[in-house]
Design a protein around this motif. Structure first.
Motif, mmCIF file in Angstrom:
data_model
loop_
_atom_site.group_PDB
_atom_site.id
_atom_site.type_symbol
_atom_site.label_atom_id
_atom_site.label_comp_id
_atom_site.label_asym_id
_atom_site.label_seq_id
_atom_site.Cartn_x
_atom_site.Cartn_y
_atom_site.Cartn_z
ATOM 1 N N TYR A 321 4.276 10.904 3.434
ATOM 2 C CA TYR A 321 4.321 11.683 2.200
ATOM 3 C C TYR A 321 5.318 12.835 2.310
ATOM 4 C CZ TYR A 321 0.043 9.039 1.786
ATOM 5 O OH TYR A 321 -0.861 8.005 1.761
ATOM 6 N N ASP A 322 6.024 13.070 1.200
ATOM 7 C CA ASP A 322 6.952 14.202 1.122
ATOM 8 C C ASP A 322 6.243 15.460 0.631
ATOM 9 O OD1 ASP A 322 9.213 12.496 1.714
ATOM 10 O OD2 ASP A 322 9.047 11.760 -0.333
ATOM 11 N N PHE A 323 5.209 15.282 -0.201
ATOM 12 C CA PHE A 323 4.504 16.393 -0.839
ATOM 13 C C PHE A 323 3.006 16.197 -0.652
ATOM 14 C CE2 PHE A 323 8.429 15.535 -3.136
ATOM 15 C CZ PHE A 323 9.050 16.768 -3.135
ATOM 16 N N ILE A 324 2.331 17.236 -0.153
ATOM 17 C CA ILE A 324 0.891 17.150 0.126
ATOM 18 C C ILE A 324 0.221 18.429 -0.356
ATOM 19 C CG2 ILE A 324 -0.877 16.938 1.913
ATOM 20 C CD1 ILE A 324 1.098 15.448 3.637
ATOM 21 N N ASN A 325 -0.983 18.291 -0.916
ATOM 22 C CA ASN A 325 -1.772 19.471 -1.284
ATOM 23 C C ASN A 325 -3.062 19.496 -0.483
ATOM 24 O OD1 ASN A 325 -2.325 21.815 -3.278
ATOM 25 N ND2 ASN A 325 -4.222 20.635 -3.253
ATOM 26 N N LEU A 326 -3.415 20.736 -0.051
ATOM 27 C CA LEU A 326 -4.630 20.964 0.720
ATOM 28 C C LEU A 326 -5.352 22.172 0.128
ATOM 29 C CD1 LEU A 326 -6.008 19.811 3.319
ATOM 30 C CD2 LEU A 326 -4.851 21.621 4.579
ATOM 31 N N SER A 327 -6.413 21.923 -0.622
ATOM 32 C CA SER A 327 -7.182 23.021 -1.228
ATOM 33 C C SER A 327 -8.511 23.184 -0.501
ATOM 34 C CB SER A 327 -7.416 22.748 -2.717
ATOM 35 O OG SER A 327 -6.221 22.868 -3.454
ATOM 36 N N LEU A 328 -8.473 23.146 0.821
ATOM 37 C CA LEU A 328 -9.669 23.289 1.638
ATOM 38 C C LEU A 328 -9.279 23.816 3.001
ATOM 39 C CD1 LEU A 328 -9.678 20.638 3.801
ATOM 40 C CD2 LEU A 328 -10.033 19.471 1.646
ATOM 41 N N GLY A 329 -10.281 24.230 3.767
ATOM 42 C CA GLY A 329 -10.034 24.762 5.101
ATOM 43 C C GLY A 329 -11.217 25.576 5.571
ATOM 44 N N PRO A 330 -11.125 26.231 6.729
ATOM 45 C CA PRO A 330 -12.222 27.066 7.213
ATOM 46 C C PRO A 330 -12.474 28.266 6.297
ATOM 47 C CG PRO A 330 -10.630 26.591 8.958
ATOM 48 C CD PRO A 330 -10.000 26.163 7.668
ATOM 49 N N ALA A 331 -13.719 28.634 6.150
ATOM 50 C CA ALA A 331 -14.074 29.840 5.393
ATOM 51 C C ALA A 331 -13.879 31.041 6.318
ATOM 52 C CB ALA A 331 -15.509 29.757 4.896
ATOM 53 N N LEU A 332 -12.618 31.350 6.591
ATOM 54 C CA LEU A 332 -12.298 32.342 7.616
ATOM 55 C C LEU A 332 -11.030 33.089 7.238
ATOM 56 C CD1 LEU A 332 -13.063 33.308 10.550
ATOM 57 C CD2 LEU A 332 -11.376 31.644 11.352
ATOM 58 N N PRO A 333 -11.130 34.375 6.911
ATOM 59 C CA PRO A 333 -9.899 35.153 6.702
ATOM 60 C C PRO A 333 -9.071 35.198 7.979
ATOM 61 C CG PRO A 333 -11.835 36.344 5.891
ATOM 62 C CD PRO A 333 -12.339 35.182 6.691
ATOM 63 N N VAL A 334 -7.754 35.227 7.834
ATOM 64 C CA VAL A 334 -6.891 35.201 9.014
ATOM 65 C C VAL A 334 -7.046 36.494 9.807
ATOM 66 C CG1 VAL A 334 -5.238 33.735 7.815
ATOM 67 C CG2 VAL A 334 -4.857 36.201 7.884
ATOM 68 N N GLU A 335 -6.780 36.385 11.105
ATOM 69 C CA GLU A 335 -6.775 37.556 11.975
ATOM 70 C C GLU A 335 -5.472 37.566 12.755
ATOM 71 O OE1 GLU A 335 -9.158 35.623 15.778
ATOM 72 O OE2 GLU A 335 -10.208 37.044 14.491
ATOM 73 N N ASP A 336 -5.081 38.727 13.224
ATOM 74 C CA ASP A 336 -3.790 38.870 13.884
ATOM 75 C C ASP A 336 -3.817 38.493 15.361
ATOM 76 O OD1 ASP A 336 -2.285 39.968 11.636
ATOM 77 O OD2 ASP A 336 -3.600 41.698 11.833
ATOM 78 N N GLN A 337 -4.987 38.603 15.991
ATOM 79 C CA GLN A 337 -5.070 38.442 17.441
ATOM 80 C C GLN A 337 -4.859 36.999 17.909
ATOM 81 O OE1 GLN A 337 -6.325 40.823 20.302
ATOM 82 N NE2 GLN A 337 -4.840 41.820 18.978
ATOM 83 N N ASP A 338 -5.399 36.044 17.157
ATOM 84 C CA ASP A 338 -5.331 34.657 17.589
ATOM 85 C C ASP A 338 -5.046 33.749 16.406
ATOM 86 O OD1 ASP A 338 -6.121 34.616 20.533
ATOM 87 O OD2 ASP A 338 -7.768 35.776 19.671
#
Length: 687
Positions: A321-338
């Motif tokens: 695929y050339d174009f993909i959509n992902l409207s899901l993932g972990p319920a986790l705000p990003v963090e800077d450390q890891d």
């Protein structure tokens, strides 16, 4: 030098210590490669950390806290002991160890620092391990698995992931059992497993309205588009526009809630925001709907996050695929450390620049911002993906929809979300198709709708201009055409995407748009010329430029996460030199930074998107160029990378006094510039 913790468990007597660099020595030219080599030690990762050095050459350093790099260094206990003896000796250091002066502090990583706070109802955890070389620690994995069994921790080895020097391992155990296992020296972090989130779509309470659908055709039958979501219900109206339907976990029942989400996302891509009584334009392409969520995902499986990621990985690895959509993932705000496993795996698989992936940033924007809970969610911090938030209006005055998660992202990748697209609000919902054989509209809102709408815009560009534009060039065009309306970068990124494809690819009177795309080699230069019409420019000229490139990544080193960077110098006239200079005069264009820390943290040269605008007098533009230098690094050190880097550059030149600027430029460069002709005619919505 701190001593190795006596209760640490070590594979092959290999321990991991932390070497904090003095903030004056964080540029890659100061990387202590010789010291590590002579001491028989290996760098296995790094990250940013604040520090107050004992001395500094910077003014008022006593009152300031600095950001530095903290290296994770693996080695035999005997190697660390020899280094400690050298540092304690009264005699001068051997020349090979002089780089130790660049190290401000050496310390061990305590268990209390490894185990992150939080609770999980199923006692599920993610453990992240360093992977020293097989020469140094050949039994690292097997010894970890043996200890996990000894401590009663259930490890799902079949779902574990290795990405660029880190091993991500899902496990189930009590907090006390996890703390025992975290004594293992190569464990970098242990954190409660987040739940799987779908960026839920808030449905308004309204009577469903009959929908009008276009004829069963698409604009571009050759475009390859995938929607990775919860599948589709048995009865729906999308059949004419479905290329394929696939269930990644065959034999497992669907989840009605996930099906409803998948249908809404598919409808948003195919038809955009729909309106009662109005027929939408043809979809830009057919879609392959791939069910990556099912009833097992919904039934409190402690490893659902990793099972779903394995499905996503399989789709990305297929290169179908050339174009993909992902409207899901972990319920986790990003963090800077890891960096999370979802982000690092997706970034790694997108680093070839061949696929455009849109990701919903999450609907947590109304949570507490100070604590970071309103920040964009994993994996929308991926530097090689397009993170999309929601705009509040499609046609009127817009702002960030209140629920849409905010930035910044990690550095590199500080500008997140990348852009906004309409996602609906209570006062102006996003209408999409509901389940049932008879097509009806229901209102809703969410970044899950905005992300596929942005992907629709990208696919419309491909449908309009054909395959001569790369997906990276399409991404650059989208971001180049986004309008931030003067709103904060952390809320809108580069801006709100245009309502239609015409706003992305068209240039009006007095405007010319040039697209460069290609490859760069490490250490090499590209000279991108700004075309000048015969006779030169007249009046004031406004130049806007957007660079996009796909970068390899170092998962184990969030502070130097991108392995590629561009240094871009704008030269208004390559024929003009300052007295005694060997290079033409330059003019500030993209924001410059004074030191490596600023370059890392302030949208510097390691960002995968660079964008700026400048206004200048035509008389200063003789033969203008952008000189672009590709830098490569490896965990912050000099890199031996030889693979080419794919890039795209979009330049817009505006000269209001030159109405026919586009035509004049094409006439001046008939053999250099190739006009990109639309492949189709725009179809307007039927009334």
């Amino acid at each position: 030098m701190a001593e190795i913790e006596s209760d640490a468990l070590a594979p092959d007597s290999v321990y991991v210590m932390r070497f904090a660099l003095h903030p004056a020595y964080i540029a890659k030219s100061y990387y202590p490669a010789q010291l590590l080599r002579q001491a028989e030690l290996e760098a296995v990762g790094s990250r940013d950390r604040p520090i107050r050095p004992e001395a500094h050459v910077t003014k008022d350093w006593e009152e300031r806290e600095f950001t530095t790099s903290e290296l994770f260094v693996a080695g035999k206990k005997s190697s660390f002991e020899r280094l400690s003896e050298l540092l304690a000796a009264e005699s001068a250091l051997p020349p090979a160890f002089e780089e130790i002066r660049e190290i401000e502090e050496i310390s061990s990583l305590r268990v209390s620092e490894k185990v992150r706070p939080g609770t999980h109802p199923r006692n599920a955890y993610e453990l992240v391990l360093h992977l020293p070389s097989a020469r140094l620690a050949p039994h690292n994995r097997s010894e970890f698995l043996r200890l996990a069994e000894q401590f009663g921790v259930e490890v799902e080895q079949g779902l574990s992931l290795e990405v660029r020097g880190l091993w991500f391992v899902p496990a189930v155990g009590s907090e006390s059992q996890i703390r025992e296992l975290a004594r293992y020296s190569t464990v970098r972090v242990a954190r409660p497993m987040p739940a799987l989130a779908l960026a839920p779509i808030a449905r308004s309470v309204q009577i469903p309205t009959r929908a009008r659908l276009p004829r069963p055709e698409v604009v571009d039958p050759t475009a390859r588009v995938a929607i990775l979501d919860g599948g589709l219900p048995k009865d729906h109206s999308l059949a004419p526009w479905i290329e394929t339907y696939r269930e990644m976990n065959e034999g497992v029942a669907n989840s009605a809630a996930y099906e409803a989400h998948g249908l809404a996302v598919a409808s948003a891509f195919l038809f955009g925001p729909m309106r009662a009584g109005i027929q939408p334009p043809l979809p830009p392409a057919k879609i392959s709907v791939i069910r990556v969520l099912d009833a097992d995902s919904h039934n409190q499986d402690p490893f659902e996050l990793y099972r779903t990621l394995a499905h996503v990985e399989e789709v990305l690895l297929s290169r179908n695929y050339d174009f993909i959509n992902l409207s899901l993932g972990p319920a986790l705000p990003v963090e800077d450390q890891d960096v999370h496993a979802w982000t690092s795996l997706i970034d790694d698989l997108l680093s070839d620049g061949e696929t455009l992936l849109t990701v919903a940033v999450g609907n947590n924007g109304e949570m507490d911002a100070a604590s970071g809970n309103a920040r964009i969610q994993v994996p929308s911090d991926a530097v090689n993906a397009l993170a999309i938030g929601s705009a509040s209006s499609e046609t009127g005055a817009w702002s960030r929809a209140p629920y849409s998660a905010i930035g910044p992202g990690r550095g590199p990748g500080r500008v997140k979300p990348d852009a906004l697209a309409f996602g609906g609000v209570d006062a102006e919902p996003f209408y999409y198709l509901d389940a049932g054989a008879s097509p009806v509209l229901v209102p809703g809102a969410g970044t899950s709708l905005a992300a596929p709408l942005a992907l629709r815009r990208a696919t419309e560009v491909r449908a309009m201009l054909g395959s001569q534009l790369s997906t990276l060039a399409i991404r650059a065009l989208l971001l180049h055409s986004a309008d931030d309306a003067g709103l904060p970068r952390a809320e809108v990124g580069w801006g709100n995407l245009p309502l239609d494809v015409d706003g992305i690819i068209s240039a009006g009177d007095g405007v010319a748009r040039i697209v460069y795309q290609g490859e760069l080699r490490p250490g090499k230069y590209l000279r991108a010329q700004l075309p000048v019409p015969l006779g030169g420019f007249r009046g004031m000229v406004r130049v806007s430029a957007t660079f996009c490139f796909a970068s390899p990544i170092d998962t184990q080193s969030p502070d130097v996460y991108t392995r590629a960077g561009l240094e871009v110098v704008f030269r208004p006239d390559v024929t003009k030199f300052a007295k005694g200079a060997k290079t033409p005069k330059s003019r500030s264009f993209f924001s410059a930074a004074a030191d490596e820390a600023s370059l890392r943290n302030d949208e510097g040269k390691w960002e995968t998107v660079l964008q700026a605008t400048d206004r200048m007098n035509a008389s200063t533009l003789g033969d203008p160029v952008f000189d672009v230098h590709y830098n490569a690094r490896d965990q912050g050190d000099q890199s031996r990378e030889t693979a080419p880097l794919k890039y795209a550059l979009v330049i817009t030149i505006e000269a209001p006094k030159m109405i026919n600027l586009h035509q004049e430029i094409l006439a001046t460069y008939p053999d250099l510039l190739v006009p990109i002709q639309p492949q189709i005619e725009l179809e307007l919505p039927a009334s």
